[in-house]
Design an enzyme around this catalytic site. Structure first.
Site, PDB file in Angstrom:
ATOM      1  N   SER A  60       0.424  -1.406  -0.397  1.00 34.62           N
ATOM      2  CA  SER A  60       0.093  -0.208  -0.106  1.00 34.62           C
ATOM      3  C   SER A  60       0.649   1.550  -0.067  1.00 34.62           C
ATOM      4  CB  SER A  60      -0.813  -0.086   0.902  1.00 34.62           C
ATOM      5  OG  SER A  60      -1.705  -1.001   1.315  1.00 34.62           O
TER       6      SER A  60
HETATM    7  N1  SAH Z   1      -1.024  -4.559   4.363  1.00 32.06           N
HETATM    8  C1  SAH Z   1      -0.390  -4.759   1.864  1.00 32.06           C
HETATM    9  C2  SAH Z   1      -1.437  -4.582   1.816  1.00 32.06           C
HETATM   10  C3  SAH Z   1      -1.430  -5.733   0.865  1.00 32.06           C
HETATM   11  S1  SAH Z   1      -2.819  -5.736  -0.965  1.00 32.06           S
HETATM   12  C4  SAH Z   1       0.770  -4.616   2.340  1.00 32.06           C
HETATM   13  O1  SAH Z   1       0.631  -2.734   2.445  1.00 32.06           O
HETATM   14  O2  SAH Z   1       1.361  -5.027   1.872  1.00 32.06           O
HETATM   15  C5  SAH Z   1      -4.046  -6.566   0.511  1.00 32.06           C
HETATM   16  C6  SAH Z   1      -3.082  -8.523   0.535  1.00 32.06           C
HETATM   17  O3  SAH Z   1      -4.581  -8.830   1.138  1.00 32.06           O
HETATM   18  C7  SAH Z   1      -2.700  -8.647  -0.275  1.00 32.06           C
HETATM   19  O4  SAH Z   1      -1.931  -9.822   0.113  1.00 32.06           O
HETATM   20  C8  SAH Z   1      -3.548 -10.236  -0.378  1.00 32.06           C
HETATM   21  O5  SAH Z   1      -2.843 -11.627  -0.725  1.00 32.06           O
HETATM   22  C9  SAH Z   1      -4.051 -10.060   0.658  1.00 32.06           C
HETATM   23  N2  SAH Z   1      -5.691 -10.676   0.654  1.00 32.06           N
HETATM   24  C10 SAH Z   1      -6.489 -10.934  -0.528  1.00 32.06           C
HETATM   25  N3  SAH Z   1      -8.158 -11.496  -0.817  1.00 32.06           N
HETATM   26  C11 SAH Z   1      -7.377 -12.400   1.482  1.00 32.06           C
HETATM   27  C12 SAH Z   1      -8.770 -12.614   1.852  1.00 32.06           C
HETATM   28  N4  SAH Z   1      -9.660 -13.149   1.874  1.00 32.06           N
HETATM   29  N5  SAH Z   1      -8.233 -13.085   2.786  1.00 32.06           N
HETATM   30  C13 SAH Z   1      -6.721 -12.744   3.227  1.00 32.06           C
HETATM   31  N6  SAH Z   1      -6.341 -12.251   2.665  1.00 32.06           N
HETATM   32  C14 SAH Z   1      -6.157 -11.767   1.643  1.00 32.06           C
END
Ligand code: SAH
Length: 212
Positions: A60
């Site tokens: 993010s």
């Molecule tokens: N805060 C993280 C954002 C990652 S993007 C950062 O800054 O790195 C969103 C994340 O949510 C991804 O890693 C994705 O794999 C995860 N995600 C998507 N659907 C999900 C679910 N149903 N349960 C758990 N994680 C999930």
């Protein structure tokens, strides 16, 4: 030294954009974002932009990480539940301003890489698990703070059930007029929603956990 300087520049930028909580700003001073991005983007680690990570996901934008952390209400006496570990950057920031962080990730390679970073940084107050955020934390009790870092059309019911009375959740919600970061309060067992900002998060995936 160069890294520390660019990290300070990011902190100054966050202040200019209206982040005022000193605990949040201190956390940004302490977490090396270059450790959370791929080598290809290391030069951009302190730019205020989202960047691609493995499994088609993104780390993010720093301002959004700071804003969500501030809106959660930093509190070193409380635990926080995070859905979507991703790179683990948001998780590491949370680990500096909350007592304990529980974080759930859907993609195993991302989870393992994030865990290795937490270990390298000596962050011992994080519990990371492979799982599906639509189901909430496995046999988890209630939590006063929940943060979701992927967008959903509605608040997953098991997750709302895990939010303690008087608790607060920050989640990007899809609607007809776009995606909005939303603050959800639980009052008398009911949800009260406040829209905060238009955002662009990747979707909260719906199948069972996978290692691909
Ligand atoms: N805060 C993280 C954002 C990652 S993007 C950062 O800054 O790195 C969103 C994340 O949510 C991804 O890693 C994705 O794999 C995860 N995600 C998507 N659907 C999900 C679910 N149903 N349960 C758990 N994680 C999930």
């Amino acid at each position: 030294m160069t890294d520390a300087l660019t990290r300070m520049e990011l902190v100054l930028h966050l202040r200019r954009r209206g982040i005022t909580d000193v605990r949040v700003l201190n956390a940004f001073e302490r977490v090396p974002r270059e450790m959370f991005v791929s080598a290809d983007f290391a030069d951009n680690a302190y730019g205020d932009t989202a960047l691609p990570i493995a499994c088609g996901q993104t780390i993010s934008q720093p301002f959004i990480v700071a804003y969500m952390t501030e809106k959660l209400g930093p509190d070193s006496s409380r635990a926080v539940l995070e859905i979507g570990t991703g790179s683990g950057y948001q998780t590491a920031i949370l680990a500096h301003v909350f007592r304990e962080v529980f974080t759930l990730e859907y993609h195993e390679p991302l989870l393992r890489a994030a865990e290795a970073r937490f270990k390298a940084l000596g962050l011992t107050n994080i519990t990371a698990l492979l799982g599906d955020g639509w189901q909430g934390w496995p046999d988890g009790g209630e939590c006063e703070r929940i943060i979701v870092t992927a967008a959903a059309p509605e608040v997953p019911a098991p997750l709302f059930a895990q939010l303690a009375e008087g608790g607060r959740m920050i989640i990007p919600l899809e609607s007809e007029d776009g995606q909005f970061l939303t603050e959800v309060f639980k009052e008398g067992g009911k949800a009260r929603h406040t829209r905060l900002l238009p955002v662009q998060f990747v979707p909260l995936l719906r199948a069972s956990p996978s290692s691909t």
